[in-house]
Design an enzyme around this catalytic site. Structure first.
Site, short mmCIF file in Angstrom:
data_model
loop_
_atom_site.label_atom_id
_atom_site.label_comp_id
_atom_site.label_asym_id
_atom_site.label_seq_id
_atom_site.Cartn_x
_atom_site.Cartn_y
_atom_site.Cartn_z
N LYS A 187 -57.48 -37.63 23.69
CA LYS A 187 -58.68 -38.18 24.05
C LYS A 187 -58.71 -39.79 23.55
O LYS A 187 -58.13 -40.57 24.35
CB LYS A 187 -59.80 -37.33 23.27
CG LYS A 187 -60.05 -36.03 24.18
CD LYS A 187 -59.26 -34.86 23.41
CE LYS A 187 -60.00 -33.66 24.31
NZ LYS A 187 -58.97 -32.59 23.85
N ASP B 170 -62.81 -32.20 13.30
CA ASP B 170 -62.23 -31.88 14.46
C ASP B 170 -62.60 -33.16 15.21
O ASP B 170 -63.27 -33.66 15.80
CB ASP B 170 -62.76 -30.94 15.22
CG ASP B 170 -62.34 -30.78 16.53
OD1 ASP B 170 -61.32 -31.54 17.21
OD2 ASP B 170 -62.57 -29.74 17.40
N TYR C 34 -33.53 -35.56 15.98
CA TYR C 34 -34.18 -34.54 15.55
C TYR C 34 -35.01 -34.56 14.35
O TYR C 34 -36.05 -34.02 14.12
CB TYR C 34 -33.12 -33.30 15.44
CG TYR C 34 -33.94 -32.09 15.47
CD1 TYR C 34 -34.06 -31.22 16.43
CD2 TYR C 34 -34.36 -31.28 14.16
CE1 TYR C 34 -34.82 -29.93 16.27
CE2 TYR C 34 -34.80 -30.10 13.92
CZ TYR C 34 -35.01 -29.44 15.12
OH TYR C 34 -35.67 -28.26 15.05
N ALA D 193 -61.14 -35.29 17.68
CA ALA D 193 -60.46 -35.51 18.96
C ALA D 193 -61.19 -36.87 19.56
O ALA D 193 -60.47 -37.56 20.11
CB ALA D 193 -60.96 -34.35 20.09
N HIS E 174 -62.18 -18.42 30.78
CA HIS E 174 -62.53 -19.38 31.67
C HIS E 174 -61.40 -20.28 32.46
O HIS E 174 -61.57 -20.82 33.65
CB HIS E 174 -63.57 -20.50 31.19
CG HIS E 174 -62.93 -21.50 29.97
ND1 HIS E 174 -62.86 -20.57 28.66
CD2 HIS E 174 -62.79 -22.39 29.90
CE1 HIS E 174 -62.38 -21.36 27.98
NE2 HIS E 174 -62.07 -22.79 28.39
N PHE F 31 -65.28 -26.15 20.00
CA PHE F 31 -64.78 -26.37 21.24
C PHE F 31 -63.94 -25.16 21.55
O PHE F 31 -63.70 -24.42 20.65
CB PHE F 31 -64.23 -27.72 21.46
CG PHE F 31 -64.19 -27.80 22.90
CD1 PHE F 31 -65.34 -27.93 23.63
CD2 PHE F 31 -62.94 -27.91 23.76
CE1 PHE F 31 -65.45 -28.00 25.27
CE2 PHE F 31 -63.01 -27.83 25.01
CZ PHE F 31 -64.01 -28.11 25.76
N ASP F 32 -63.81 -24.65 22.87
CA ASP F 32 -63.12 -23.54 23.21
C ASP F 32 -62.11 -23.10 22.55
O ASP F 32 -62.03 -21.72 21.86
CB ASP F 32 -63.12 -23.50 24.44
CG ASP F 32 -62.13 -24.53 25.18
OD1 ASP F 32 -61.59 -25.31 24.63
OD2 ASP F 32 -62.24 -24.58 26.63
N1 F0G Z 1 -61.21 -29.88 19.69
C1 F0G Z 1 -61.99 -30.75 20.63
C2 F0G Z 1 -63.61 -31.06 20.28
C3 F0G Z 1 -61.72 -30.62 21.88
O1 F0G Z 1 -62.39 -31.21 22.72
C4 F0G Z 1 -60.48 -30.19 22.29
C5 F0G Z 1 -59.96 -30.15 23.59
C6 F0G Z 1 -59.64 -29.59 21.19
C7 F0G Z 1 -60.06 -29.52 20.05
C8 F0G Z 1 -58.27 -29.08 21.50
O2 F0G Z 1 -57.34 -29.92 21.94
O3 F0G Z 1 -56.64 -29.63 24.20
O4 F0G Z 1 -55.37 -31.08 22.65
O5 F0G Z 1 -55.37 -28.69 22.58
N2 F0G Z 1 -60.64 -30.55 24.45
C9 F0G Z 1 -60.36 -30.65 25.88
C10 F0G Z 1 -61.46 -30.92 26.73
C11 F0G Z 1 -59.28 -29.69 26.48
O6 F0G Z 1 -61.56 -30.70 28.12
O7 F0G Z 1 -62.56 -31.09 26.23
P1 F0G Z 1 -56.26 -29.92 22.80
#
Ligand code: F0G
Length: 462
Positions: A258, A215, A72, A217, A452, A124-125
């Site tokens: 990613k 950010d 843990y 990713a 969405h 991003f969203d």
């Molecule tokens: N930042 C970026 C640039 C992203 O593309 C994503 C996720 C996130 C943050 C959030 O990360 O999904 O691990 O919580 N993008 C995915 C996409 C879901 O389809 O582009 P997460």
């Protein structure tokens, strides 16, 4: 003739996928209320809904899973992950979390609250959602080149630095809680950010004493683009380029689903190991994710992530990865099909506004094209446009996106050239009959945030 770079791996295990008929797909998408997120995965032939968590792990990662220490607190796997991440990013504090949005949820409240703003080269969203959930508002300053899909420029993902400074002056530097540099810039089409641009953004943040977060990713794909396109970086290793970027920021939030090629995971990094907000990160992590040495992940996930961090930096891998997108783009060029060009790092962003100029943004051309492609060949893609952006949080009015894209996000190490060729032919069929589409879709139900993923749609009758 477009050239395909051969895969730098071979296949050891396969997963059968179902072939479906057009009739079946038409019934399935109707049943899903025309929302591709609500399709059953087994009704999809080639799934490019996202490149997130859909990657195939290597034999080295699968064997690392067996080494997972499930203690843990203070597990060996935690220290292995921290060591790998510190080696690559050079940051003093590393916090594992279960995915990227968890990193945002845990970190952002240290810098954002009601009355504050965050500025990004595009959010991003989920990042947008977590800025808003922290009470703040999003402002964007994206390179205007990104809104012209036919313009081939090397760094369409860059921050518009002049616009960024204008926003800072307009709102007052004390009200800007955070600047977010998204590398690569997902919403702009997986387009890269140059090291030069990163330096300029960092200099502005320093001038106005604003916190700079990456950010991260798709940081490795971004580094490969920089190596290929930014002359001063051509002889640097991927790791050196990554270091050069991360040295310029204060923190990073990362979806590790990613470029680190795992199915689940995320990271927060803080450059200064004595930063006072690390205490808040730990406290938030314990409340939302779990104890800070596992952050919502299994010990075995931490192991796979530690291996994936290095595999994601392999130059042969990245050359193949970027090469796949270039091949895809060149094949589309042969047919004259519009997409965000040059092709991005993690996928192809078809320019749905050019497929369907007859449709206004509020009939969601990106969603229309995604649905047509699913019906045509069982491909699952998604809208990166006005349907995704949703409504203004203050007025409730539908926002207009700078682009109306249909994104094909390519999972890592999953599909082969013949899958891509099949998809390209299907895109061409849909392109050829683009004028037959008269109307788009309307939303019949939507939740207030990140609509969405769940909304119901229906075709608008002529
Ligand atoms: N930042 C970026 C640039 C992203 O593309 C994503 C996720 C996130 C943050 C959030 O990360 O999904 O691990 O919580 N993008 C995915 C996409 C879901 O389809 O582009 P997460």
């Amino acid at each position: 003739m477009a050239k395909f770079i051969p895969e730098p791996y071979r296949i050891k295990m396969v997963e059968p996928i179902k072939m479906t008929t057009r009739e079946h797909r038409e019934a399935a998408i109707k049943e899903a209320d025309y929302n591709l997120f609500r399709l059953k995965g087994e009704d999809v032939y080639v799934d490019t809904l996202t490149d997130s968590g859909t990657n195939a792990m290597s034999d080295a990662q699968w064997s690392a899973l067996m080494m997972g220490d499930e203690a843990y607190a203070g597990a060996k796997s935690y220290f292995k992950l921290v060591e790998a991440a510190q080696d690559i990013f050079g940051y003093g504090y590393i916090q594992p979390v279960h995915q990227g949005r968890a990193a945002e949820k845990v970190l952002f409240p240290s810098f954002l609250e009601k009355g504050k703003y965050a500025i990004a080269n595009l959010f991003f969203d989920t990042t947008r959602a977590h800025v808003e959930l922290a009470g703040a508002r999003c402002l964007e300053a994206c390179n205007p080149e990104a809104s012209d899909s036919s313009l081939r420029a090397p760094f369409k993902g860059n921050m518009d630095v002049a616009r960024m400074e204008e926003i800072i002056r307009e709102k007052g530097p004390e009200n800007i809680g955070l600047v977010v540099m998204t590398i690569t810039n997902n919403s702009a089409g997986g387009q890269p950010v140059s090291l030069q641009n990163m330096r300029e953004v960092a200099a502005l943040c320093q001038k106005y004493h604003i916190h700079l977060n990456i950010d991260a990713a798709r940081y490795a794909e971004n580094a490969m683009f920089v190596k290929m396109r930014e002359p001063e970086c051509k002889d640097m290793s991927i790791k050196e380029i990554i270091r050069a970027f991360f040295d310029l920021a204060d923190t990073f939030t990362m979806s590790a689903k990613k470029d680190t090629i795992v199915n689940m995971g995320g990271l927060i990094g803080v450059k200064d190991e004595n930063a006072p907000y690390i205490l808040k990160i730990k406290a938030n992590c314990i409340s939302f994710e779990g104890f800070y040495t596992y952050g919502g992940l299994n010990g075995r996930d931490l192991e796979a992530l530690a291996v994936g961090l290095y595999e994601g930096l392999d130059e042969n891998w990245l050359r193949y990865r970027i090469g796949t997108m270039e091949y895809f783009g060149e094949r589309l060029d042969e047919y004259g099909i519009p997409y965000q060009s040059p092709a991005g790092g993690h996928g192809i962003f078809l320019d749905a506004a050019k497929f369907y100029p007859q449709l206004p943004y509020y009939e969601f051309p990106g969603q229309v094209l995604a649905i047509e492609l699913y019906k045509e060949c069982g491909l699952r893609a998604c809208d990166i446009g006005s349907y995704m952006i949703g409504n203004d949080p203050d007025t409730g009015k539908q926002l207009k996106s700078i682009n109306e894209f249909t994104r094909l996000a390519i999972p890592r190490r999953v599909y082969t050239q013949s899958h891509y060729d099949m998809v390209i032919e299907a895109i061409n069929e849909v392109w050829k009959r683009r004028e037959s589409i008269r109307r788009g879709y309307k939303i019949t139900w939507e939740p207030p945030i990140l609509r969405h993923f769940q909304a119901s749609l229906t075709p608008i009758e002529e």
